[in-house]
Design a protein around this motif. Structure first.
Motif, PDB file in Angstrom:
ATOM      1  N   TYR A   1       0.849  -1.190   0.000  1.00  0.00           N
ATOM      2  CA  TYR A   1       0.000   0.000   0.000  1.00  0.00           C
ATOM      3  C   TYR A   1       0.881   1.234   0.000  1.00  0.00           C
ATOM      4  N   SER A   2       0.444   2.289  -0.645  1.00  0.00           N
ATOM      5  CA  SER A   2       1.197   3.538  -0.633  1.00  0.00           C
ATOM      6  C   SER A   2       1.069   4.195   0.739  1.00  0.00           C
ATOM      7  N   ASP A   3       1.987   5.111   1.017  1.00  0.00           N
ATOM      8  CA  ASP A   3       1.943   5.838   2.282  1.00  0.00           C
ATOM      9  C   ASP A   3       0.640   6.620   2.410  1.00  0.00           C
ATOM     10  N   ALA A   4       0.176   7.182   1.293  1.00  0.00           N
ATOM     11  CA  ALA A   4      -1.064   7.964   1.314  1.00  0.00           C
ATOM     12  C   ALA A   4      -2.261   7.082   1.668  1.00  0.00           C
ATOM     13  N   ALA A   5      -2.290   5.843   1.168  1.00  0.00           N
ATOM     14  CA  ALA A   5      -3.392   4.936   1.473  1.00  0.00           C
ATOM     15  C   ALA A   5      -3.394   4.565   2.954  1.00  0.00           C
ATOM     16  N   ILE A   6      -2.221   4.355   3.516  1.00  0.00           N
ATOM     17  CA  ILE A   6      -2.120   4.015   4.936  1.00  0.00           C
ATOM     18  C   ILE A   6      -2.591   5.174   5.796  1.00  0.00           C
ATOM     19  N   VAL A   7      -2.156   6.388   5.453  1.00  0.00           N
ATOM     20  CA  VAL A   7      -2.575   7.572   6.208  1.00  0.00           C
ATOM     21  C   VAL A   7      -4.086   7.756   6.101  1.00  0.00           C
ATOM     22  N   LEU A   8      -4.640   7.539   4.901  1.00  0.00           N
ATOM     23  CA  LEU A   8      -6.087   7.664   4.711  1.00  0.00           C
ATOM     24  C   LEU A   8      -6.845   6.722   5.635  1.00  0.00           C
ATOM     25  N   VAL A   9      -6.444   5.460   5.681  1.00  0.00           N
ATOM     26  CA  VAL A   9      -7.145   4.481   6.516  1.00  0.00           C
ATOM     27  C   VAL A   9      -7.015   4.843   7.992  1.00  0.00           C
ATOM     28  N   LEU A  10      -5.829   5.285   8.415  1.00  0.00           N
ATOM     29  CA  LEU A  10      -5.651   5.652   9.821  1.00  0.00           C
ATOM     30  C   LEU A  10      -6.474   6.884  10.188  1.00  0.00           C
ATOM     31  N   MET A  11      -6.600   7.833   9.263  1.00  0.00           N
ATOM     32  CA  MET A  11      -7.436   9.010   9.524  1.00  0.00           C
ATOM     33  C   MET A  11      -8.912   8.629   9.606  1.00  0.00           C
ATOM     34  N   LEU A  12      -9.364   7.771   8.688  1.00  0.00           N
ATOM     35  CA  LEU A  12     -10.751   7.306   8.744  1.00  0.00           C
ATOM     36  C   LEU A  12     -11.019   6.571  10.050  1.00  0.00           C
ATOM     37  N   ARG A  13     -10.042   5.804  10.481  1.00  0.00           N
ATOM     38  CA  ARG A  13     -10.174   5.046  11.732  1.00  0.00           C
ATOM     39  C   ARG A  13     -10.380   5.987  12.923  1.00  0.00           C
ATOM     40  N   LEU A  14      -9.604   7.066  12.955  1.00  0.00           N
ATOM     41  CA  LEU A  14      -9.723   8.022  14.058  1.00  0.00           C
ATOM     42  C   LEU A  14     -11.033   8.802  14.000  1.00  0.00           C
ATOM     43  N   VAL A  15     -11.402   9.254  12.804  1.00  0.00           N
ATOM     44  CA  VAL A  15     -12.595  10.089  12.661  1.00  0.00           C
ATOM     45  C   VAL A  15     -13.864   9.312  12.984  1.00  0.00           C
ATOM     46  N   PHE A  16     -13.952   8.068  12.505  1.00  0.00           N
ATOM     47  CA  PHE A  16     -15.178   7.297  12.668  1.00  0.00           C
ATOM     48  C   PHE A  16     -15.100   6.252  13.780  1.00  0.00           C
ATOM     49  N   HIS A  17     -14.013   6.250  14.562  1.00  0.00           N
ATOM     50  CA  HIS A  17     -13.845   5.323  15.690  1.00  0.00           C
ATOM     51  C   HIS A  17     -14.062   3.870  15.258  1.00  0.00           C
ATOM     52  N   LEU A  18     -13.303   3.450  14.236  1.00  0.00           N
ATOM     53  CA  LEU A  18     -13.437   2.110  13.679  1.00  0.00           C
ATOM     54  C   LEU A  18     -12.240   1.250  14.047  1.00  0.00           C
ATOM     55  N   ALA A  19     -12.454  -0.061  14.032  1.00  0.00           N
ATOM     56  CA  ALA A  19     -11.345  -0.998  14.140  1.00  0.00           C
ATOM     57  C   ALA A  19     -10.573  -0.952  12.825  1.00  0.00           C
TER      58      ALA A  19
END
Length: 49
Positions: A15-33
């Motif tokens: 995965y690209s660095d941008a994809a990893i950052v995107l998933v981690l940001m979504l995780r924080l914003v929406f409180h997801l596993a």
């Protein structure tokens, strides 16, 4: 966010660095596993394609 198939069974998808950052940001914003955030990002990317 399905990556390209790997050469070995059970290998990590690249995965690209941008994809990893995107998933981690979504995780924080929406409180997801992590798996939920990955699936959510994959769904969003499918909608954009």
């Amino acid at each position: 966010m399905a990556g390209t198939p790997t050469e070995h069974a059970g290998g990590q998808a690249p995965y690209s660095d941008a994809a990893i950052v995107l998933v981690l940001m979504l995780r924080l914003v929406f409180h997801l596993a992590l798996r939920q955030a990955e699936g959510f990002a994959a769904s969003l990317l499918r909608l954009l394609a």
